[in-house]
Write a protein that holds these residues in place. Structure first.
Motif, PDB file in Angstrom:
ATOM      1  N   PRO A 233      25.554  43.040  35.361  1.00 46.22           N
ATOM      2  CA  PRO A 233      27.064  43.499  35.269  1.00 46.22           C
ATOM      3  C   PRO A 233      27.375  43.670  33.755  1.00 46.22           C
ATOM      4  CG  PRO A 233      26.841  41.004  35.559  1.00 46.22           C
ATOM      5  CD  PRO A 233      25.468  41.569  35.670  1.00 46.22           C
ATOM      6  N   ASP A 234      26.640  43.310  32.976  1.00 50.73           N
ATOM      7  CA  ASP A 234      26.798  43.817  31.597  1.00 50.73           C
ATOM      8  C   ASP A 234      26.137  44.953  30.761  1.00 50.73           C
ATOM      9  OD1 ASP A 234      24.460  42.381  31.533  1.00 50.73           O
ATOM     10  OD2 ASP A 234      24.847  41.032  30.127  1.00 50.73           O
ATOM     11  N   VAL A 235      25.135  45.636  31.938  1.00 43.14           N
ATOM     12  CA  VAL A 235      24.580  46.734  31.799  1.00 43.14           C
ATOM     13  C   VAL A 235      23.622  46.691  30.542  1.00 43.14           C
ATOM     14  CG1 VAL A 235      25.946  48.261  33.200  1.00 43.14           C
ATOM     15  CG2 VAL A 235      26.373  47.977  30.694  1.00 43.14           C
ATOM     16  N   ASP A 236      22.842  45.601  30.338  1.00 42.22           N
ATOM     17  CA  ASP A 236      22.068  45.434  29.090  1.00 42.22           C
ATOM     18  C   ASP A 236      20.749  45.690  29.294  1.00 42.22           C
ATOM     19  OD1 ASP A 236      21.482  43.174  30.422  1.00 42.22           O
ATOM     20  OD2 ASP A 236      22.012  41.758  28.695  1.00 42.22           O
ATOM     21  N   SER A 299      29.812  30.812  34.160  1.00 40.33           N
ATOM     22  CA  SER A 299      30.866  30.863  35.039  1.00 40.33           C
ATOM     23  C   SER A 299      32.137  30.730  34.883  1.00 40.33           C
ATOM     24  CB  SER A 299      30.311  29.566  36.071  1.00 40.33           C
ATOM     25  OG  SER A 299      28.678  29.481  36.376  1.00 40.33           O
ATOM     26  N   ASP A 300      32.606  29.636  34.126  1.00 44.25           N
ATOM     27  CA  ASP A 300      33.816  29.402  33.817  1.00 44.25           C
ATOM     28  C   ASP A 300      34.622  30.472  33.058  1.00 44.25           C
ATOM     29  OD1 ASP A 300      36.399  27.778  33.790  1.00 44.25           O
ATOM     30  OD2 ASP A 300      36.022  27.308  31.817  1.00 44.25           O
ATOM     31  N   ALA A 301      34.204  31.257  32.173  1.00 39.66           N
ATOM     32  CA  ALA A 301      34.725  32.217  31.157  1.00 39.66           C
ATOM     33  C   ALA A 301      34.701  33.492  31.985  1.00 39.66           C
ATOM     34  CB  ALA A 301      34.071  32.313  29.994  1.00 39.66           C
ATOM     35  N   SER A 302      33.884  33.695  32.971  1.00 39.64           N
ATOM     36  CA  SER A 302      33.329  35.048  33.573  1.00 39.64           C
ATOM     37  C   SER A 302      34.566  35.182  34.480  1.00 39.64           C
ATOM     38  CB  SER A 302      32.033  34.802  34.436  1.00 39.64           C
ATOM     39  OG  SER A 302      31.848  34.220  35.297  1.00 39.64           O
ATOM     40  N   GLY A 303      35.087  34.370  35.371  1.00 39.87           N
ATOM     41  CA  GLY A 303      36.209  34.546  36.366  1.00 39.87           C
ATOM     42  C   GLY A 303      35.808  34.573  37.555  1.00 39.87           C
ATOM     43  N   LEU A 347      35.530  42.106  41.125  1.00 38.26           N
ATOM     44  CA  LEU A 347      35.575  43.373  40.552  1.00 38.26           C
ATOM     45  C   LEU A 347      35.061  43.199  39.040  1.00 38.26           C
ATOM     46  CD1 LEU A 347      39.143  44.748  41.691  1.00 38.26           C
ATOM     47  CD2 LEU A 347      36.665  45.153  42.895  1.00 38.26           C
ATOM     48  N   ASN A 348      34.287  43.949  38.939  1.00 38.36           N
ATOM     49  CA  ASN A 348      33.559  44.078  37.497  1.00 38.36           C
ATOM     50  C   ASN A 348      34.280  44.575  36.255  1.00 38.36           C
ATOM     51  OD1 ASN A 348      31.649  44.010  35.152  1.00 38.36           O
ATOM     52  ND2 ASN A 348      29.913  44.653  36.482  1.00 38.36           N
ATOM     53  N   ARG A 349      34.866  43.655  35.411  1.00 36.98           N
ATOM     54  CA  ARG A 349      35.756  44.027  34.331  1.00 36.98           C
ATOM     55  C   ARG A 349      34.887  43.760  32.977  1.00 36.98           C
ATOM     56  NH1 ARG A 349      39.107  46.777  37.331  1.00 36.98           N
ATOM     57  NH2 ARG A 349      40.667  45.397  38.759  1.00 36.98           N
ATOM     58  N   SER A 350      33.648  43.877  33.065  1.00 38.71           N
ATOM     59  CA  SER A 350      32.786  43.579  31.790  1.00 38.71           C
ATOM     60  C   SER A 350      33.072  44.764  30.723  1.00 38.71           C
ATOM     61  CB  SER A 350      31.334  43.416  32.051  1.00 38.71           C
ATOM     62  OG  SER A 350      31.282  42.300  33.055  1.00 38.71           O
ATOM     63  N   THR A 351      33.018  44.275  29.572  1.00 34.47           N
ATOM     64  CA  THR A 351      33.046  45.416  28.286  1.00 34.47           C
ATOM     65  C   THR A 351      32.217  44.672  27.356  1.00 34.47           C
ATOM     66  OG1 THR A 351      35.043  44.614  27.188  1.00 34.47           O
ATOM     67  CG2 THR A 351      35.460  46.190  29.059  1.00 34.47           C
ATOM     68  N   PHE A 358      34.968  39.065  35.472  1.00 37.75           N
ATOM     69  CA  PHE A 358      35.283  39.391  36.815  1.00 37.75           C
ATOM     70  C   PHE A 358      36.793  39.224  37.164  1.00 37.75           C
ATOM     71  CE2 PHE A 358      30.518  39.098  36.832  1.00 37.75           C
ATOM     72  CZ  PHE A 358      30.325  40.165  37.750  1.00 37.75           C
ATOM     73  N   GLU A 359      37.271  39.835  38.206  1.00 34.75           N
ATOM     74  CA  GLU A 359      38.606  39.649  38.697  1.00 34.75           C
ATOM     75  C   GLU A 359      38.570  39.887  40.424  1.00 34.75           C
ATOM     76  OE1 GLU A 359      43.218  41.689  38.561  1.00 34.75           O
ATOM     77  OE2 GLU A 359      41.456  42.744  37.146  1.00 34.75           O
ATOM     78  N   ASP A 360      39.188  38.934  40.966  1.00 35.18           N
ATOM     79  CA  ASP A 360      39.171  39.046  42.361  1.00 35.18           C
ATOM     80  C   ASP A 360      40.280  39.887  43.004  1.00 35.18           C
ATOM     81  OD1 ASP A 360      38.858  38.632  45.142  1.00 35.18           O
ATOM     82  OD2 ASP A 360      39.891  36.930  45.160  1.00 35.18           O
ATOM     83  N   GLY A 361      39.628  41.012  43.599  1.00 40.80           N
ATOM     84  CA  GLY A 361      40.680  41.999  44.036  1.00 40.80           C
ATOM     85  C   GLY A 361      40.537  42.023  45.414  1.00 40.80           C
ATOM     86  N   ALA A 362      40.231  41.330  46.374  1.00 34.57           N
ATOM     87  CA  ALA A 362      40.167  41.190  47.825  1.00 34.57           C
ATOM     88  C   ALA A 362      41.385  41.336  48.374  1.00 34.57           C
ATOM     89  CB  ALA A 362      39.308  39.853  48.179  1.00 34.57           C
TER      90      ALA A 362
END
Length: 632
Positions: A233-236, A299-303, A347-351, A358-362
């Motif tokens: 998700p962080d494309v590293d 886990s906690d900070a990622s959403g 949904l991947n909101r990583s920058t 992440f944000e749940d868009g279901a």
């Protein structure tokens, strides 16, 4: 407990469903009207119709299960003759403890670099420590190395790693190269502490593992983990991991729930009596001096941890996981199938500035609930592009509990909303009687259109005595893709007689679609709870059937994250096909991350395009059928 959803959210999905249903059903309605008129005419003018004959007129034959051009898939179970003698141990000893009915994962992938997919089965054990039980402490994994020749499918059993005297109640797998050495590693989910196994196999030889759970920083969580998957998700360039959990469970909690089907005897029940759980996101911080990846729990900070906003109680009761870009922003998102609570679309909101987020868009997309606004008993999940000639629309297939139709969510490239079209596209009615676990898209007949394959089997061994029409072992199903240009449903269930040994009833759980024998068509591996797996080889070869295929493998070297969730497209015969490359799919399953395209009778493709997970692209021109390896 599921979070509330608004009437506006539900209306979007319903309106879209009605539109699809109307268009798909219009032709069928006209036919029905004409048939009704014909029947009325026959009944009201008998003399004219029967003139000159004393014979009774036979009633019309029922419509066939599938069109006459539907394929015959000759699957033969090769497990015994191929040397696969594995028998799954569920740990069931009469107490009806919930993990016993939900285990049975498999990995099917080339583990030693010889281009032959090997097999790894998850093995259970009794859930209570009992020294007098012969299976006590014998859980873990069972490995079979693929030694097949052109003439015969064959496997040899390998020495499996030890998990100590206590063993391991293994459930499923994540597969990926977590230390960048070009060898796929395994993460084994379990009831208890999940395990990270680094691949130390000899090239082309014995399959070996080193257990690096503790040294990788993964210890500290003892839970009931189910699906898990590696992605970036962080494309590293390296692989991070999302681990899902089912319910907060212990034998004592299970006893307190005391679920029954007949009011007297304990039975395996739904998760409604158990507290939900949180997912776990482990971010790969790179390898240490010993070549072991170091994971950090974010886990906690990622959403990824979703709680009921009113109570703060964890929502997830997760069984299935798939990766795909579902909001068209060229980032890999995560789709989570939950049992009896709403599904998630993370949904991947990583920058670079915020890190992994992440944000749940279901809820907003219509994915959280079924077409009636209900949370279903969702199990296995897969993603693909089976619906049109240009492969533009993403489809999400989900296996559900008995008496709930399997789901088929459709997501157009121009829309943020998903619509469950299982009823209009031919999946709903035929899947409703079955309890579905493993679910995969696979082009079994190599005609360029992916089928949906389902592994079915109930939870309760005595269900036939308690519910009419239900059985414990159930046949698997193939929903054949009729292709574009039809006015009716996109999928039609193949008759059991058209699927060979796949139709033999099993207590189905994990399901993988992989080319085991190297002939370019897709074979199947189906596990059976408490029993032997099916190693289902397609008889003959594509060449003998006048077919061709293209298998695309992605070689990303020390940057495995580039391929995780990559999208491969081909142009052939004026049409486009598209596949998502991911080892994470189905139910408790990890399968070889390659893209298999059926070409029909074509001998080459006009172009191949790969969109890597970091948004960059690679394109090839005309390419012959067969196997091709593509690098960034």
């Amino acid at each position: 407990m599921s979070a509330p959803h608004t009437e506006e959210d539900e209306a979007v999905g319903v309106d879209s469903d009605i539109g699809i249903g109307f268009r798909k059903s219009l032709g069928a309605i006209v036919i029905i009207v004409l048939m009704a008129g014909g029947i009325w005419f026959a009944l009201t003018t008998p003399d004219r119709l029967l003139s000159g004959s004393d014979e009774a007129v036979a009633p019309p034959s029922p419509p066939p299960t599938a069109p006459t051009r539907a394929p015959v898939l000759e699957f033969v179970d090769r497990a015994v003759e191929a040397g696969v003698d594995f028998v799954h141990e569920s740990g069931a000893r009469g107490e009806k403890l919930l993990p016993e009915c939900l285990s049975g994962g498999v990995t099917v992938a080339d583990l030693n670099g010889d281009s032959k997919p090997d097999l790894v089965f998850a093995q259970g054990q009794p859930l209570r420590n009992d020294a007098s039980d012969a299976a006590n402490g014998k859980g873990g994994i069972v490995i079979y190395r693929n030694v097949s020749t052109a003439e015969k499918l064959a496997f040899v059993r390998e020495v499996a790693p030890s998990f100590g005297d206590a063993g391991l109640y293994a459930n499923g797998f994540a597969l990926g190269d977590v230390n960048g050495d070009s060898k796929p590693d395994l993460y084994v989910t379990a009831v208890g502490q999940a395990q990270l196994l680094l691949n130390a196999s000899d090239d082309g030889g014995a399959i070996r593992w080193t257990n690096q759970t503790k040294s990788a920083g993964i210890t500290g969580i003892s839970a009931w983990s189910t699906a898990a998957g590696f992605f970036d998700p962080d494309v590293d360039g390296d692989l991070d991991m999302l681990e899902l959990h089912y319910v907060d469970w212990s034998p004592v909690m299970d006893e307190a729930v005391a679920f029954t089907l007949d009011g007297t005897h304990r039975a395996y029940g739904p998760p409604t009596g158990f507290r939900g759980t949180h997912a776990r996101l482990l971010v790969n911080m790179g390898v240490n001096a010993q070549g072991v990846p170091q994971f950090e729990d974010q886990s906690d900070a990622s959403g990824v941890q979703i709680a009921n906003p009113s109570t703060g109680v964890p929502v997830a009761k997760s069984l299935g996981l798939a990766f795909a870009d579902v909001n068209h922003d060229f980032k890999v998102d995560a789709l989570v199938a939950n049992d009896r609570v709403r599904k998630f679309a993370l949904l991947n909101r990583s920058t670079p500035a915020t890190g992994v987020r992440f944000e749940d868009g279901a809820g907003a997309s219509g994915f959280a609930f079924d077409r009636d606004g209900n949370a279903t008993g969702a199990m296995g999940i897969d993603v693909g592009f089976p619906m049109d000639a240009d492969a533009k629309n993403l489809a999400v297939a989900i296996g559900n509990f008995a008496q709930e139709p399997s789901a088929l969510y459709l997501l157009a490239t121009s829309s943020p909303s998903m619509t469950d079209a299982s009823l209009t596209e031919g999946i709903g009615a035929a899947s409703r009687p079955f309890l579905t676990f493993g679910t995969v898209f696979a082009d079994l007949d190599l005609d360029g259109h992916e089928e949906i394959v389902q592994a079915n089997g109930h939870l309760e061994p005595d269900i036939a005595q308690l519910q009419a029409g239900q059985t414990y072992a159930q046949r698997a199903q193939v929903f054949w893709n009729v292709g574009e240009g039809t006015e009716g449903p996109q999928f039609v269930e193949l008759a059991a007689a058209n699927t060979g040994a796949l139709a033999t009833p099993a207590v189905g759980r994990a399901l993988a679609a992989v080319d085991l024998d190297g002939d370019l068509d897709l074979d199947l591996v189906l596990t059976s709870l408490g029993g032997a797996p099916r190693i289902l080889e397609q008889v003959g070869s594509p060449a003998s059937r006048g077919q061709s295929a293209l298998v695309v493998e992605l070689d990303v070297g020390a940057n495995p994250g580039l391929a995780a969730g990559a999208v491969v497209e081909i142009d052939v015969a004026g049409k486009t096909q598209r596949r998502i490359v991911s080892a994470t799919r189905s139910y408790l399953t990890a399968q070889e991350p390659v893209a298999t395209f059926g070409l029909g009778g074509a001998k080459s493709v006009d172009a191949i395009r790969v969109r890597w997970s970091n948004g960059t692209s690679t394109q090839l021109g005309a390419t012959a059928a067969g196997r091709v390896i593509i690098q960034p």
